[in-house]
Design an enzyme around this catalytic site. Structure first.
Site, PDB file in Angstrom:
ATOM      1  N   LYS A 188       0.861  -1.193   0.000  1.00  0.00           N
ATOM      2  CA  LYS A 188       0.000   0.000   0.000  1.00  0.00           C
ATOM      3  C   LYS A 188       0.888   1.231   0.000  1.00  0.00           C
ATOM      4  O   LYS A 188       2.013   1.185   0.508  1.00  0.00           O
ATOM      5  CB  LYS A 188      -0.882   0.019   1.257  1.00  0.00           C
ATOM      6  CG  LYS A 188      -2.091   0.904   1.124  1.00  0.00           C
ATOM      7  CD  LYS A 188      -3.182   0.200   0.363  1.00  0.00           C
ATOM      8  CE  LYS A 188      -4.425   1.036   0.220  1.00  0.00           C
ATOM      9  NZ  LYS A 188      -5.513   0.242  -0.372  1.00  0.00           N
TER      10      LYS A 188
HETATM   11  P1  NAD Z   1     -12.912   7.952  -3.478  1.00  0.00           P
HETATM   12  O1  NAD Z   1     -11.876   8.960  -3.163  1.00  0.00           O
HETATM   13  O2  NAD Z   1     -13.324   7.723  -4.872  1.00  0.00           O
HETATM   14  O3  NAD Z   1     -14.245   8.270  -2.640  1.00  0.00           O
HETATM   15  C1  NAD Z   1     -14.238   8.457  -1.264  1.00  0.00           C
HETATM   16  C2  NAD Z   1     -15.619   8.917  -0.831  1.00  0.00           C
HETATM   17  O4  NAD Z   1     -15.601   9.092   0.592  1.00  0.00           O
HETATM   18  C3  NAD Z   1     -16.040  10.264  -1.432  1.00  0.00           C
HETATM   19  O5  NAD Z   1     -17.419  10.230  -1.704  1.00  0.00           O
HETATM   20  C4  NAD Z   1     -15.728  11.242  -0.311  1.00  0.00           C
HETATM   21  O6  NAD Z   1     -16.524  12.410  -0.374  1.00  0.00           O
HETATM   22  C5  NAD Z   1     -16.100  10.399   0.882  1.00  0.00           C
HETATM   23  N1  NAD Z   1     -15.480  10.891   2.130  1.00  0.00           N
HETATM   24  C6  NAD Z   1     -14.248  11.416   2.306  1.00  0.00           C
HETATM   25  N2  NAD Z   1     -14.098  11.818   3.585  1.00  0.00           N
HETATM   26  C7  NAD Z   1     -15.261  11.502   4.210  1.00  0.00           C
HETATM   27  C8  NAD Z   1     -15.726  11.657   5.532  1.00  0.00           C
HETATM   28  N3  NAD Z   1     -14.973  12.242   6.475  1.00  0.00           N
HETATM   29  N4  NAD Z   1     -16.977  11.210   5.818  1.00  0.00           N
HETATM   30  C9  NAD Z   1     -17.754  10.639   4.866  1.00  0.00           C
HETATM   31  N5  NAD Z   1     -17.369  10.467   3.604  1.00  0.00           N
HETATM   32  C10 NAD Z   1     -16.140  10.906   3.286  1.00  0.00           C
HETATM   33  O7  NAD Z   1     -12.391   6.598  -2.780  1.00  0.00           O
HETATM   34  P2  NAD Z   1     -12.799   5.099  -3.157  1.00  0.00           P
HETATM   35  O8  NAD Z   1     -11.822   4.598  -4.149  1.00  0.00           O
HETATM   36  O9  NAD Z   1     -14.258   5.032  -3.405  1.00  0.00           O
HETATM   37  O10 NAD Z   1     -12.438   4.358  -1.787  1.00  0.00           O
HETATM   38  C11 NAD Z   1     -13.366   4.286  -0.704  1.00  0.00           C
HETATM   39  C12 NAD Z   1     -12.930   3.181   0.239  1.00  0.00           C
HETATM   40  O11 NAD Z   1     -12.885   1.944  -0.482  1.00  0.00           O
HETATM   41  C13 NAD Z   1     -11.539   3.349   0.857  1.00  0.00           C
HETATM   42  O12 NAD Z   1     -11.565   2.812   2.162  1.00  0.00           O
HETATM   43  C14 NAD Z   1     -10.662   2.502  -0.036  1.00  0.00           C
HETATM   44  O13 NAD Z   1      -9.495   2.047   0.625  1.00  0.00           O
HETATM   45  C15 NAD Z   1     -11.603   1.352  -0.332  1.00  0.00           C
HETATM   46  N6  NAD Z   1     -11.273   0.592  -1.538  1.00  0.00           N
HETATM   47  C16 NAD Z   1     -11.207   1.201  -2.757  1.00  0.00           C
HETATM   48  C17 NAD Z   1     -10.929   0.432  -3.888  1.00  0.00           C
HETATM   49  C18 NAD Z   1     -10.927   1.028  -5.270  1.00  0.00           C
HETATM   50  O14 NAD Z   1     -10.824   0.249  -6.247  1.00  0.00           O
HETATM   51  N7  NAD Z   1     -11.091   2.312  -5.451  1.00  0.00           N
HETATM   52  C19 NAD Z   1     -10.660  -0.928  -3.756  1.00  0.00           C
HETATM   53  C20 NAD Z   1     -10.742  -1.518  -2.499  1.00  0.00           C
HETATM   54  C21 NAD Z   1     -11.044  -0.734  -1.398  1.00  0.00           C
END
Ligand code: NAD
Length: 423
Positions: A114
């Protein structure tokens, strides 16, 4: 030290402690010795690099970039790159370990890693963001690569960032699109990669609720986070007939008891730089209230550490699907378990993303473009068979789905480590 700073530090330690505790719980079931536990938990390598740029206003700004490479016994290390103000080494370390167990649970030939930079991408111009990304690659390019460690998007990063990443890597090592995944489709990316994590959350939710005899139309859903993962999960669940009654993002929560107009909310976010601020077709609630709504299914899809011992007693959802990484503190997990709340753990629930990343890496190495149907079919196959294995193990061993997933993941990594030889 202010109370808020202290509170934040405690929260982060909690996320780290939680992954260790989940590991140890499974390790107890497996009778793993202390020496093997230490071997499996200790990261192979941790790097910190300076990321300094000249900002648009001429000022110098410096951040620290992290990459933690946890384990490579099953193949090259794989894991996202996060741009978020809360990033620190402890968080990156625990997320790297999660990746090791995750790639193992879905049985793709990778280890775990990571990376991240403690930065708010919303506060940077596109030029600044590109320079930050390229400077980070300058700092770590010797330690990564298609057979070593392959980054991907995570919170705050996207396909554009991955394109800059690939381009900068090529300046040192020549053209090699398999050095990073989650790239734009027109630049060696995979059709369906962007939707894959959210779609995977949907596929696994469907399988889980089906097993539990719950019907989609009778299932009200609240989703925290409306970024890549949350928005695609909302779309999939809505199209599969689930009643999505609340979603949220950094601007707060949006609730409509009769069910949200999900396509309308998606359109609104698209037209407003991915943000729901100002969305008026629902009642405004806070992110904290969203977690405690009267729903059947809760999907945390934003930050880690949001389900704590303080709010766990008030959570009404009978099922939680962890789309985010590490959203549940370990003491909260105990409280949920005692209340009979079923939790589908992150290392399975959000594994659709890394699975599609694996397809992209295969596609890049084959120099052969996959089509969307093939991606969706293969994703469904991998996730469905992983779900069945975890479900069976949880029934046989009478343990939670989380412990079952860890047993499966740790077992494969442990066997690969022993087979490969330690000396
Ligand atoms: P992203 O940046 O696309 O979206 C994040 C979302 O969370 C946004 O809507 C943002 O406004 C919201 N957010 C940020 N701070 C916040 C807060 N304090 N309270 C509430 N909402 C808040 O990120 P993502 O890629 O969708 O990732 C989201 C989660 O999924 C993370 O934990 C990430 O590690 C996990 N994840 C992502 C992927 C991927 O393929 N993108 C894969 C596995 C896991």
């Amino acid at each position: 030290m202010s109370q808020t700073v202290l509170g934040d530090m405690i929260l982060k330690m909690k996320a780290f402690d939680s992954t260790q505790l989940y590991f140890n719980r499974a390790a107890d079931q497996m009778d793993l010795s202390e020496n093997i536990r230490k071997l499996l938990l200790t990261p192979k390598r941790e790097v910190q690099v300076q990321v300094a740029i000249e900002r648009d206003n001429g000022e110098i700004a410096t951040w620290i970039g992290y990459r933690v490479q946890h384990d490579d016994s099953r193949g090259p290390m794989k894991g996202g790159l996060r741009f978020h103000p809360d990033v620190d080494l402890d968080e990156v370390r625990s997320l790297a370990a999660l990746m090791t167990w995750k790639t193992s649970v879905v049985d793709i030939p990778y280890g775990g890693a990571k990376g991240g930079i403690a930065i708010d991408p919303a506060g940077l111009s596109q030029r600044e963001l590109e320079t930050v990304t390229r400077k980070f690659v300058d700092g770590i390019h010797d330690l990564i690569g298609p057979d070593v460690d392959i980054p991907a998007p995570d919170m705050g990063t996207n396909d554009k960032v991955m394109a800059w990443f690939m381009n900068q890597y090529a300046k040192y090592h020549g053209f090699n699109p398999a050095c990073v995944t989650g790239k734009p489709v027109e630049l060696h990316g995979l059709p369906g990669r962007e939707e894959a994590t959210g779609r995977g959350v949907g596929i696994l939710t469907f399988k889980l609720l089906n097993r539990m005899g719950r019907k989609p139309a009778e299932t009200r859903v609240a989703i925290q986070g409306f970024g890549n993962v949350g928005s695609h999960a909302a779309k999939f669940l809505h199209e599969a007939d689930y009643r999505v009654v609340a979603v949220s993002d950094v601007s707060g929560g949006y609730h409509r008891d009769g069910g949200l107009d999900v396509p309308g909310a998606l359109r609104y976010a698209m037209e407003h730089r991915g943000n729901l601020a100002g969305y008026a077709e629902a009642d405004k609630i806070t992110n904290e209230q969203l977690l405690e709504l009267d729903v059947e299914l809760l999907v945390p899809a934003a930050l880690g550490g949001v389900i704590t011992k303080h709010n766990a007693p008030r959570i009404k959802a009978g099922v939680i699907v962890e789309a985010a990484n590490a959203p549940t503190d370990c003491d909260a997990d105990d409280l949920l378990h005692a209340r009979g709340i079923v939790v589908l753990p992150d290392i399975l629930a959000n594994a659709g993303g890394v699975t599609a990343s694996y397809f992209e890496w295969v596609q890049n190495r084959q120099r052969y473009q996959w089509d969307l149907n093939r991606v969706r079919q293969e994703l469904d196959r991998v996730l469905s068979s992983s779900f069945e294995k975890v479900w069976q193990l949880s029934v046989e061993r009478k343990v939670s789905l989380r412990t079952a997933a860890y047993i499966l993941g740790i077992g494969r990594v442990g066997r690969a480590t022993i087979l490969g030889g330690i000396t």
